[in-house]
Design a protein around this motif. Structure first.
Motif, PDB file in Angstrom:
ATOM      1  N   HIS A  67       0.834  -1.199   0.000  1.00  0.00           N
ATOM      2  CA  HIS A  67       0.000   0.000   0.000  1.00  0.00           C
ATOM      3  C   HIS A  67       0.876   1.258   0.000  1.00  0.00           C
ATOM      4  O   HIS A  67       0.641   2.184  -0.761  1.00  0.00           O
ATOM      5  N   TYR A 106       2.197   7.773  -6.071  1.00  0.00           N
ATOM      6  CA  TYR A 106       1.363   8.964  -6.248  1.00  0.00           C
ATOM      7  C   TYR A 106       2.115  10.233  -5.837  1.00  0.00           C
ATOM      8  O   TYR A 106       2.027  11.259  -6.506  1.00  0.00           O
ATOM      9  N   SER A 149      -9.675   6.983   0.997  1.00  0.00           N
ATOM     10  CA  SER A 149      -8.690   6.038   1.523  1.00  0.00           C
ATOM     11  C   SER A 149      -7.432   6.684   2.109  1.00  0.00           C
ATOM     12  O   SER A 149      -6.577   5.988   2.645  1.00  0.00           O
ATOM     13  N   TYR A 183      -9.938  11.227  -8.702  1.00  0.00           N
ATOM     14  CA  TYR A 183      -9.501  10.022  -9.407  1.00  0.00           C
ATOM     15  C   TYR A 183      -9.410   8.830  -8.446  1.00  0.00           C
ATOM     16  O   TYR A 183      -9.935   7.742  -8.710  1.00  0.00           O
ATOM     17  N   ILE A 184      -8.752   9.038  -7.306  1.00  0.00           N
ATOM     18  CA  ILE A 184      -8.581   7.960  -6.325  1.00  0.00           C
ATOM     19  C   ILE A 184      -9.929   7.511  -5.767  1.00  0.00           C
ATOM     20  O   ILE A 184     -10.154   6.327  -5.526  1.00  0.00           O
ATOM     21  N   ASN A 185     -10.843   8.460  -5.574  1.00  0.00           N
ATOM     22  CA  ASN A 185     -12.146   8.144  -4.999  1.00  0.00           C
ATOM     23  C   ASN A 185     -13.006   7.257  -5.910  1.00  0.00           C
ATOM     24  O   ASN A 185     -13.962   6.640  -5.458  1.00  0.00           O
ATOM     25  N   LYS A 186     -12.659   7.160  -7.193  1.00  0.00           N
ATOM     26  CA  LYS A 186     -13.410   6.313  -8.128  1.00  0.00           C
ATOM     27  C   LYS A 186     -13.163   4.832  -7.859  1.00  0.00           C
ATOM     28  O   LYS A 186     -13.914   3.981  -8.311  1.00  0.00           O
ATOM     29  N   TYR A 187     -12.038   4.524  -7.174  1.00  0.00           N
ATOM     30  CA  TYR A 187     -11.637   3.123  -7.006  1.00  0.00           C
ATOM     31  C   TYR A 187     -11.810   2.611  -5.611  1.00  0.00           C
ATOM     32  O   TYR A 187     -11.957   3.295  -4.687  1.00  0.00           O
TER      33      TYR A 187
END
Length: 130
Positions: A4, A11, A100, A126-130
Motif C-alpha cells: 500500500h 502517487y 482512503s 480520481y482515487i475516490n473512483k476506485y
C-alpha cells in the motif's frame, strides 16, 4: 514498506511532485494517524496531524488557528470537511481528504494556490473512483 505504501509513494513521486506544482508532498493515513508516503525532507509531526484532524472537524477553528504543517504556519483560506488550503506569503499548502487517504502538498511562491489545488483535488477525485 508495505504494498500500500509503495502505491502511495508512486502517487507522491509521479502525480504530486511530477506535476511540477509542488516542492513537498505527502500522503497521510485516512484517519490522520500517520504518514504513508512523502517527498524527501517533508515531515509532519504528530501534533500537526492532530491539528489537521481538528481543522477538518471544525472549520471555524481552522480559520481561527491557521494550519501548521512541516514546522510552518499557514493562514487558512479554505476549510471544509474535504479540503484545507493555507497560505504563507506566496507559498501555500493544500490538504484534501480522499476516501482512503489524505493528500497534502506544499507549493512554492512561483505557483498559484488555485492551480496547485486543482492538481490535488483532481487526484483525489480520481482515487475516490476506485
Amino acid at each position: 514498506m508495505g504494498a500500500h505504501s509503495a502505491v502511495w509513494q508512486g502517487y507522491v513521486d509521479s502525480s504530486l511532485m511530477g506535476s511540477n506544482q509542488f516542492d513537498k508532498a505527502a500522503i497521510l493515513s485516512h484517519d490522520l494517524s500517520g504518514t504513508e508516503a512523502y517527498s524527501s525532507g517533508f515531515t509532519i509531526s504528530h501534533d500537526e496531524l492532530k491539528g489537521l484532524a481538528a481543522a477538518f472537524a471544525d472549520s471555524s477553528a481552522a480559520f481561527a488557528n491557521g494550519l501548521k504543517v512541516g514546522g510552518e504556519k499557514f493562514v487558512t483560506i479554505r476549510a471544509d470537511d474535504r479540503s484545507l488550503y493555507g497560505k504563507k506569503d506566496k507559498e501555500g499548502i493544500v490538504v484534501v481528504k480522499a476516501k482512503s487517504c489524505v493528500m497534502i502538498a506544499h507549493h512554492p511562491e512561483t505557483i498559484q494556490t488555485p492551480n496547485a489545488a486543482t492538481v490535488v483535488e483532481n487526484l483525489v477525485d480520481y482515487i475516490n473512483k476506485y
